[in-house]
Design an enzyme around this catalytic site. Structure first.
Site, PDB file in Angstrom:
ATOM      1  N   GLU A  80       0.839  -1.202   0.000  1.00 28.31           N
ATOM      2  CA  GLU A  80       0.000   0.000   0.000  1.00 28.31           C
ATOM      3  C   GLU A  80       0.870   1.248   0.000  1.00 28.31           C
ATOM      4  OE1 GLU A  80      -2.260  -0.891   3.575  1.00 28.31           O
ATOM      5  OE2 GLU A  80      -1.032   0.499   4.708  1.00 28.31           O
ATOM      6  N   LYS A 113       2.790   4.627   1.008  1.00 26.47           N
ATOM      7  CA  LYS A 113       3.325   5.196   2.241  1.00 26.47           C
ATOM      8  C   LYS A 113       3.071   6.697   2.199  1.00 26.47           C
ATOM      9  CE  LYS A 113       7.266   5.209   5.317  1.00 26.47           C
ATOM     10  NZ  LYS A 113       7.442   6.630   5.590  1.00 26.47           N
ATOM     11  N   ASP A 115       2.948  10.534   3.175  1.00 27.67           N
ATOM     12  CA  ASP A 115       3.955  11.398   3.765  1.00 27.67           C
ATOM     13  C   ASP A 115       3.284  12.475   4.610  1.00 27.67           C
ATOM     14  OD1 ASP A 115       6.333  12.487   4.362  1.00 27.67           O
ATOM     15  OD2 ASP A 115       6.667  13.431   2.420  1.00 27.67           O
ATOM     16  N   TYR A 133      -4.759   3.685   7.808  1.00 30.61           N
ATOM     17  CA  TYR A 133      -4.211   2.512   7.132  1.00 30.61           C
ATOM     18  C   TYR A 133      -3.976   1.323   8.051  1.00 30.61           C
ATOM     19  CZ  TYR A 133      -0.189   5.122   8.849  1.00 30.61           C
ATOM     20  OH  TYR A 133       0.660   5.842   9.624  1.00 30.61           O
ATOM     21  N   LYS A 186      11.312   2.990   0.170  1.00 37.66           N
ATOM     22  CA  LYS A 186      11.340   4.431  -0.121  1.00 37.66           C
ATOM     23  C   LYS A 186      11.613   4.715  -1.591  1.00 37.66           C
ATOM     24  CE  LYS A 186      11.069   6.518   4.004  1.00 37.66           C
ATOM     25  NZ  LYS A 186      11.602   7.639   4.698  1.00 37.66           N
ATOM     26  N   CYS A 200      14.648  48.452  -7.080  1.00 34.91           N
ATOM     27  CA  CYS A 200      13.554  47.487  -7.012  1.00 34.91           C
ATOM     28  C   CYS A 200      13.009  47.182  -8.409  1.00 34.91           C
ATOM     29  CB  CYS A 200      12.452  48.050  -6.134  1.00 34.91           C
ATOM     30  SG  CYS A 200      10.934  47.108  -6.189  1.00 34.91           S
ATOM     31  N   CYS A 205       9.261  48.924  -8.487  1.00 39.69           N
ATOM     32  CA  CYS A 205       9.023  50.365  -8.373  1.00 39.69           C
ATOM     33  C   CYS A 205      10.243  51.197  -8.731  1.00 39.69           C
ATOM     34  CB  CYS A 205       8.555  50.720  -6.968  1.00 39.69           C
ATOM     35  SG  CYS A 205       9.853  50.550  -5.738  1.00 39.69           S
ATOM     36  N   CYS A 238      13.379  46.141  -0.867  1.00 40.51           N
ATOM     37  CA  CYS A 238      13.059  47.408  -1.511  1.00 40.51           C
ATOM     38  C   CYS A 238      12.736  48.353  -0.369  1.00 40.51           C
ATOM     39  CB  CYS A 238      11.842  47.235  -2.431  1.00 40.51           C
ATOM     40  SG  CYS A 238      10.969  48.771  -2.766  1.00 40.51           S
ATOM     41  N   CYS A 277       5.752  51.288  -3.130  1.00 40.12           N
ATOM     42  CA  CYS A 277       6.109  50.206  -4.040  1.00 40.12           C
ATOM     43  C   CYS A 277       4.889  49.333  -4.332  1.00 40.12           C
ATOM     44  CB  CYS A 277       7.220  49.353  -3.437  1.00 40.12           C
ATOM     45  SG  CYS A 277       7.634  47.950  -4.488  1.00 40.12           S
TER      46      CYS A 277
HETATM   47  P1  AMP Z   1       9.234   6.557   9.134  1.00 28.24           P
HETATM   48  O1  AMP Z   1       8.612   7.802   9.684  1.00 28.24           O
HETATM   49  O2  AMP Z   1      10.066   6.793   7.922  1.00 28.24           O
HETATM   50  O3  AMP Z   1       9.896   5.731  10.212  1.00 28.24           O
HETATM   51  O4  AMP Z   1       8.046   5.660   8.592  1.00 28.24           O
HETATM   52  C1  AMP Z   1       7.120   5.105   9.468  1.00 28.24           C
HETATM   53  C2  AMP Z   1       5.852   5.887   9.404  1.00 28.24           C
HETATM   54  O5  AMP Z   1       5.273   5.805   8.115  1.00 28.24           O
HETATM   55  C3  AMP Z   1       4.786   5.349  10.289  1.00 28.24           C
HETATM   56  O6  AMP Z   1       4.937   5.768  11.604  1.00 28.24           O
HETATM   57  C4  AMP Z   1       3.539   5.949   9.686  1.00 28.24           C
HETATM   58  O7  AMP Z   1       3.300   7.203  10.275  1.00 28.24           O
HETATM   59  C5  AMP Z   1       3.925   6.213   8.242  1.00 28.24           C
HETATM   60  N1  AMP Z   1       3.081   5.552   7.248  1.00 28.24           N
HETATM   61  C6  AMP Z   1       2.650   6.149   6.126  1.00 28.24           C
HETATM   62  N2  AMP Z   1       1.875   5.338   5.392  1.00 28.24           N
HETATM   63  C7  AMP Z   1       1.792   4.176   6.054  1.00 28.24           C
HETATM   64  C8  AMP Z   1       1.123   2.937   5.801  1.00 28.24           C
HETATM   65  N3  AMP Z   1       0.394   2.741   4.696  1.00 28.24           N
HETATM   66  N4  AMP Z   1       1.257   1.959   6.707  1.00 28.24           N
HETATM   67  C9  AMP Z   1       2.016   2.150   7.824  1.00 28.24           C
HETATM   68  N5  AMP Z   1       2.659   3.287   8.110  1.00 28.24           N
HETATM   69  C10 AMP Z   1       2.568   4.301   7.243  1.00 28.24           C
HETATM   70 ZN    ZN Z   2       9.781  48.408  -4.766  1.00 23.96          ZN
END
Ligand code: AMP
Ligand code: ZN
Length: 671
Positions: free
Chosen positions: A117, A119, A121, A226, A313, A407, A410, A425, A431
């Protein structure tokens, strides 16, 4: 009478259902069926109804998403089960090692089902629902204990505050901010001199740790779950757990793959990699998880990671292209920022033609010049960054970059103060570049939130000299706006209406909008509550001392200096004065509702979620009385956990209404 109450009860239930359905369509399905205005109308009706019938407020009413007041800090709460991190892999070899360890750990089990699945961010979050109601939201913290950020998480509209399942439900997910929205949030931060959030994860984590939930509510946070950790009737495979979460109405990513071999896992990972730009959320890799819950139990955990899951990653997204020019942009306070103009190149699903170059020193130290090839990277960041230069032949390179001495907007003189990294500026008064940036800031969602007042309209208003400062907005007429290029009567009316509507915004938003350097949303709330209203602030000014400002909770020395010098600035004060003359005199948040508990009395019992002293303080601050025991005339008994039946019966017999803590918080209405 009874009849009227029945009507209120029914209408309340209808509104709650309807708003919840709209929230879902808007935030989860991305397919709203009503306009913002219609939505706001329903919401306002619900608020009015609850004001007249406070007993109808339940903890899961949509109004409760922004109902709580600032907290002093975050309570640390143990996780029911430790929240582990994930081990990382970067190539097929490492992935193979992981799969072999899983096989070895399980012994002779034949094929092991794996789920791959995305990951996400963002910042990790644990949610605990009890008997269907969202009870707690905890950050990961150190994995053993997290911070209780429930009131902030409740502001996320795509997250149901109520689910059908009863008993205890523990689920985990990720909180983040959408790409486009992060860009806006960052623009504001940079103009205020605050560091931009590097990625959605920092932005989410920062927003969750704000002590004032109503500010969090202005940040467009999202959540995706998740992992199901516990529930009554919890399925015995991860795939089914994900389905279970979705059935509860909880947001899930919905794009998992089931695999049984390394080849399939690798294929799934590269599929996620190739679709990452088309997903509505930022992902930085894929996660491979063992599907069966009993297998997971057998595999267990190392000191830091589960042995049944691993992250893979993705590489940062990079592209190479030629630098055609270095432009210099002018910010709200005159700050000049160099921007790379690039030969358009595809990166992360979009075509990139601009990138950030940071500041002059950086350009010098890397010796970046027009004509060079540059490597731009987008690693979660919203604005791509120039990370590397491949120098062109001398004959193809431009001259070393120097900041302009005048500037670019202006033509006024520019300068750089001792110890400052930025050039500015210096033409603060006249301006147009600075003024346009200031107006864009004023109209932002986190400030005065003026719909329809976008960048191109601002350009026109400034170029035609209809607007010379933010106060001018409030004297604009439909006729004036209508006269602008490409402006129809209807859009002119809309703009004027939106500006008018912003008159009702709270003082902290106006202060934020005025853009005193270093003063962010949080400090603006502190200043607002200290002075109560814009006119109160204005009257206090001759006497406002730097020391007095620095003594306000949350206002540091540097910020106090900055506020003090704005107060000495004739132009700034002129804008404030003219706002007042034009009838713009907003009050501090809560001020208008101070005394929402006036004439009411409360007694607290049981184990309450927040410290008792703080609840008592809030009741008193809102004008209510606190009784140490239920007596004749006690209006409400606020019950926490573990309250004896007899206590409740006694209270009822005395004519005291029994409510829970969330209901109380709802009564102490805010915004
Ligand atoms: P890291 O912060 O690099 O150690 O990665 C671990 C973190 O990835 C976990 O603590 C989750 O917050 C996050 N994460 C994001 N997507 C998922 C997913 N599908 N399953 C589990 N963890 C996830
Ligand atoms: Zn200016």
């Amino acid at each position: 009478m009874g009849n009227q109450r029945d009507i209120a009860v029914r209408r309340h239930a209808e509104l709650v259902e309807e708003i919840r359905a709209h929230d879902r369509r808007y935030y989860v399905d991305n397919a709203p069926i009503v306009s913002d205005r219609e939505y706001d109308k329903l919401f306002a009706e619900l608020k009015d109804l609850e004001r007249d019938h406070p007993d109808l407020i339940t903890g899961d009413s949509p109004t409760q998403r922004i109902g709580t007041q600032p907290v002093d800090g975050f309570e640390r709460v143990p996780h029911p089960q430790r929240m582990y991190s994930l081990d990382n892999t970067y190539d097929e070899g490492e992935l193979r090692d992981f799969l072999e360890r899983v096989k070895g750990g399980l012994g002779d089990e034949g094929t092991v089902k794996l789920v791959v699945e995305p990951k996400l961010d963002g910042a990790s979050m644990e949610l605990i629902y009890r008997d269907g109601i969202l009870e707690k939201a905890l950050t990961r913290g150190d994995g053993v204990e997290g911070e209780n950020v429930t009131s902030n998480v409740k502001t996320i509209r795509s997250l149901p505050l109520r689910i059908p399942s009863t008993g205890e439900v523990i689920a985990r997910g990720e909180i983040f901010i959408n790409r486009e929205n992060l860009e806006a949030v960052n623009r504001e931060r940079e103009e205020r001199g605050e560091p931009a959030f590097a990625n959605p994860r920092n932005a989410a984590a920062g927003s969750l740790r704000l002590l004032d939930p109503s500010i969090t509510a202005r940040r467009p946070l999202r959540i995706i779950l998740y992992e199901l950790i516990g529930a009554s009737g919890m399925p015995d495979s991860h795939i089914e757990c994900l389905e279970w979460l979705a059935e509860q109405g909880l947001p899930t990513h919905g794009i998992q793959c089931v695999c049984t071999s390394q080849e399939e896992v690798t294929a799934a990972i590269s599929e996620f990699d190739s679709m990452r730009n088309d997903l509505p959320f930022e992902i930085d890799g894929a996660v491979v998880k063992v599907d069966r819950v009993d297998f997971r139990e057998r595999l267990g955990f190392t000191a830091r990671f589960p042995r049944w899951a691993v992250a893979y990653k993705f590489e940062a997204l990079k592209a190479q292209t030629r630098l055609i020019d270095i432009l210099v942009q002018v910010g709200r306070t005159g700050a000049l920022t160099p921007v790379a103009v690039l030969e358009p190149v595809a990166l992360a699903g979009t075509t990139i033609s601009r990138a950030s170059l940071h500041n002059e020193d950086e350009i010098r130290s890397k010796d970046i010049r027009v004509g060079d090839m540059v490597v731009v990277e987008k690693a979660g960041e919203i604005i791509p960054q120039v990370v590397e230069v491949i120098r062109a032949r001398d004959t193809e390179r431009g001259d070393p970059f120097v900041m302009p001495t005048t500037c670019p907007v202006c033509g006024g003189p520019t300068g750089r103060e001792e110890g400052e990294a930025r050039w500015r500026c210096t033409n603060r008064l006249a301006c147009p570049g600075q003024l346009k940036a200031a107006l864009r800031h004023f109209a932002l969602r986190s400030a005065m939130d003026i719909e329809h007042l976008g960048p191109s309209l601002i350009d026109q208003l400034v170029n035609s000299e209809l607007v010379r400062d933010p106060a001018d907005l409030f004297s604009l007429t439909v006729e004036q706006v209508e006269g602008l290029d490409r402006m129809a009567k209807k859009s002119a009316l809309n703009l004027i209406a939106a500006i008018d509507k912003s008159r009702g915004k709270t003082l902290d938003r106006l202060i934020t909008g005025l853009g005193i350097p270093l003063v962010g949303e949080v400090a603006a709330v502190q200043l607002a509550s200290r002075y109560g209203s814009l006119s109160g602030f204005y009257q206090a000014i001759p006497a406002v001392q730097r020391e007095e400002l620095a003594a306000i909770h949350g206002i540091g020395d540097k910020m106090a200096d900055s506020v003090a010098s704005s107060l000495e600035d004739e132009r700034f004060m002129g804008v404030v004065k003219r706002l007042l003359d034009l009838g713009v005199d907003p009050v501090a948040r809560g001020e208008s509702e101070k005394g929402s508990l006036t004439g009411m009395s409360f007694c607290l019992t049981g184990k309450l979620f927040e410290p008792r002293a703080r609840i008592q303080e809030r009741i008193r601050a809102a004008g209510g009385e606190v009784h140490s025991a239920v007596k004749k005339g006690t209006g409400y008994l606020v019950t926490g956990e573990k309250v004896g039946k007899s206590k409740i019966e006694k209270a009822r017999a005395a004519g005291t209404e029994v409510i829970d803590e969330e209901t109380l918080m709802g009564m102490i209405l805010d915004e």
